[in-house]
Design a protein around this motif. Structure first.
Motif, PDB file in Angstrom:
ATOM      1  N   TYR A 156       0.810  -1.221   0.000  1.00  0.00           N
ATOM      2  CA  TYR A 156       0.000   0.000   0.000  1.00  0.00           C
ATOM      3  C   TYR A 156       0.838   1.264   0.000  1.00  0.00           C
ATOM      4  CZ  TYR A 156      -4.005  -2.993   0.861  1.00  0.00           C
ATOM      5  OH  TYR A 156      -4.965  -3.948   0.753  1.00  0.00           O
ATOM      6  N   PRO A 208       2.957   3.208  -4.639  1.00  0.00           N
ATOM      7  CA  PRO A 208       1.808   3.481  -5.523  1.00  0.00           C
ATOM      8  C   PRO A 208       1.702   2.501  -6.699  1.00  0.00           C
ATOM      9  CG  PRO A 208       3.040   5.487  -5.095  1.00  0.00           C
ATOM     10  CD  PRO A 208       3.815   4.367  -4.498  1.00  0.00           C
ATOM     11  N   SER A 231       0.444  -0.824  -5.334  1.00  0.00           N
ATOM     12  CA  SER A 231      -0.928  -0.621  -4.899  1.00  0.00           C
ATOM     13  C   SER A 231      -1.880  -0.622  -6.090  1.00  0.00           C
ATOM     14  CB  SER A 231      -1.019   0.691  -4.130  1.00  0.00           C
ATOM     15  OG  SER A 231      -2.305   0.907  -3.666  1.00  0.00           O
ATOM     16  N   LYS A 232      -1.491   0.076  -7.164  1.00  0.00           N
ATOM     17  CA  LYS A 232      -2.315   0.127  -8.370  1.00  0.00           C
ATOM     18  C   LYS A 232      -2.421  -1.264  -9.006  1.00  0.00           C
ATOM     19  CE  LYS A 232      -1.856   3.717 -10.924  1.00  0.00           C
ATOM     20  NZ  LYS A 232      -1.366   4.745 -11.853  1.00  0.00           N
ATOM     21  N   VAL A 290      -9.275   0.030  -1.667  1.00  0.00           N
ATOM     22  CA  VAL A 290      -9.119   1.411  -2.140  1.00  0.00           C
ATOM     23  C   VAL A 290      -8.876   2.347  -0.960  1.00  0.00           C
ATOM     24  CG1 VAL A 290     -10.344   3.347  -3.204  1.00  0.00           C
ATOM     25  CG2 VAL A 290     -10.431   1.087  -4.260  1.00  0.00           C
ATOM     26  N   GLU A 291      -9.629   2.166   0.116  1.00  0.00           N
ATOM     27  CA  GLU A 291      -9.435   3.019   1.296  1.00  0.00           C
ATOM     28  C   GLU A 291      -8.067   2.811   1.913  1.00  0.00           C
ATOM     29  OE1 GLU A 291     -12.649   2.312   3.984  1.00  0.00           O
ATOM     30  OE2 GLU A 291     -14.130   3.260   2.669  1.00  0.00           O
ATOM     31  N   ALA A 320      -5.339   1.806   0.336  1.00  0.00           N
ATOM     32  CA  ALA A 320      -4.356   2.387  -0.569  1.00  0.00           C
ATOM     33  C   ALA A 320      -4.296   3.908  -0.416  1.00  0.00           C
ATOM     34  CB  ALA A 320      -4.696   2.002  -2.007  1.00  0.00           C
ATOM     35  N   GLU A 321      -5.452   4.541  -0.257  1.00  0.00           N
ATOM     36  CA  GLU A 321      -5.465   5.990  -0.061  1.00  0.00           C
ATOM     37  C   GLU A 321      -4.866   6.378   1.278  1.00  0.00           C
ATOM     38  OE1 GLU A 321      -9.553   7.057  -0.435  1.00  0.00           O
ATOM     39  OE2 GLU A 321      -9.501   7.059  -2.627  1.00  0.00           O
ATOM     40  N   HIS A 322      -5.157   5.617   2.305  1.00  0.00           N
ATOM     41  CA  HIS A 322      -4.707   5.970   3.652  1.00  0.00           C
ATOM     42  C   HIS A 322      -3.209   5.748   3.839  1.00  0.00           C
ATOM     43  CE1 HIS A 322      -4.184   5.591   8.024  1.00  0.00           C
ATOM     44  NE2 HIS A 322      -5.148   6.497   8.072  1.00  0.00           N
ATOM     45  N   SER A 381      -0.830   5.539   1.385  1.00  0.00           N
ATOM     46  CA  SER A 381       0.038   5.969   0.292  1.00  0.00           C
ATOM     47  C   SER A 381       1.079   6.958   0.809  1.00  0.00           C
ATOM     48  CB  SER A 381      -0.768   6.583  -0.834  1.00  0.00           C
ATOM     49  OG  SER A 381      -1.326   7.807  -0.419  1.00  0.00           O
ATOM     50  N   GLU A 388       2.518   9.266  -1.057  1.00  0.00           N
ATOM     51  CA  GLU A 388       2.576  10.446  -1.920  1.00  0.00           C
ATOM     52  C   GLU A 388       2.251  11.706  -1.172  1.00  0.00           C
ATOM     53  OE1 GLU A 388      -0.003   9.474  -5.155  1.00  0.00           O
ATOM     54  OE2 GLU A 388       1.570   8.349  -6.137  1.00  0.00           O
TER      55      GLU A 388
END
Length: 116
Positions: free
Chosen positions: A49, A52, A55-56, A107-108, A110-112, A114, A116
Motif C-alpha cells: 500500500y 503506488p 498498490s495500483k 481502495v481506502e 491504498a489511499e490511507h 500511500s 505520496e
C-alpha cells in the motif's frame, strides 16, 4: 450402470459442496471488508500500500478477479440448463459481490497508506 450412477452422484455432490464453499467465501470476504482500513495486518500489506505502483497493480488484480467471478457466474447461470452448474454459478456471483466490498476496503487502505 451402477458405476455411472455413483459417478453422477459424486459429481453432483462435489459441485454442491463447491457452491457452498464459494458462498461462504463470499460472505467471509464481505465480513473481512469491515475491518479498520487505517491499519494493515502485516508488513507485506504495508509495503504494497505504500508503493503506488504495487498498490495500483493490486487494485487491478482485485478488479480482474471480481470480473472473472462475476462474468463466469452470470454466463453459467443464464446459459446452463443443469441445476448443479446453475448453483455453482450462484456461488461464484456471491463471491464476486463479497469481493466488491473488499475492493472498497482495498481502495481506502491504498489511499490511507500511500506515501505520496
Amino acid at each position: 450402470m451402477l458405476l455411472a450412477d455413483h459417478k453422477e452422484l459424486f459429481l453432483d455432490s462435489l459441485l454442491s459442496n463447491a457452491n457452498i464453499t464459494l458462498m461462504l467465501m463470499g460472505v467471509g470476504v464481505s465480513f473481512a471488508s469491515l475491518q479498520d482500513t487505517s491499519k494493515t495486518q502485516n508488513k507485506l500489506s504495508l509495503r504494497i500500500y505504500q508503493n503506488p505502483r504495487k498498490s495500483k497493480l493490486f487494485l487491478i488484480l482485485v478488479i480482474v478477479l471480481i470480473f472473472i467471478f462475476l462474468i463466469a457466474g452470470l454466463i453459467g447461470f443464464f446459459s446452463s440448463s443443469e441445476r448443479a452448474i446453475s448453483e455453482l454459478s450462484i456461488g461464484s456471483i456471491v463471491l464476486a459481490i463479497g469481493m466488491m466490498g473488499m475492493l472498497k476496503a482495498v481502495v481506502e487502505m491504498a489511499e490511507h497508506h500511500s506515501m505520496e
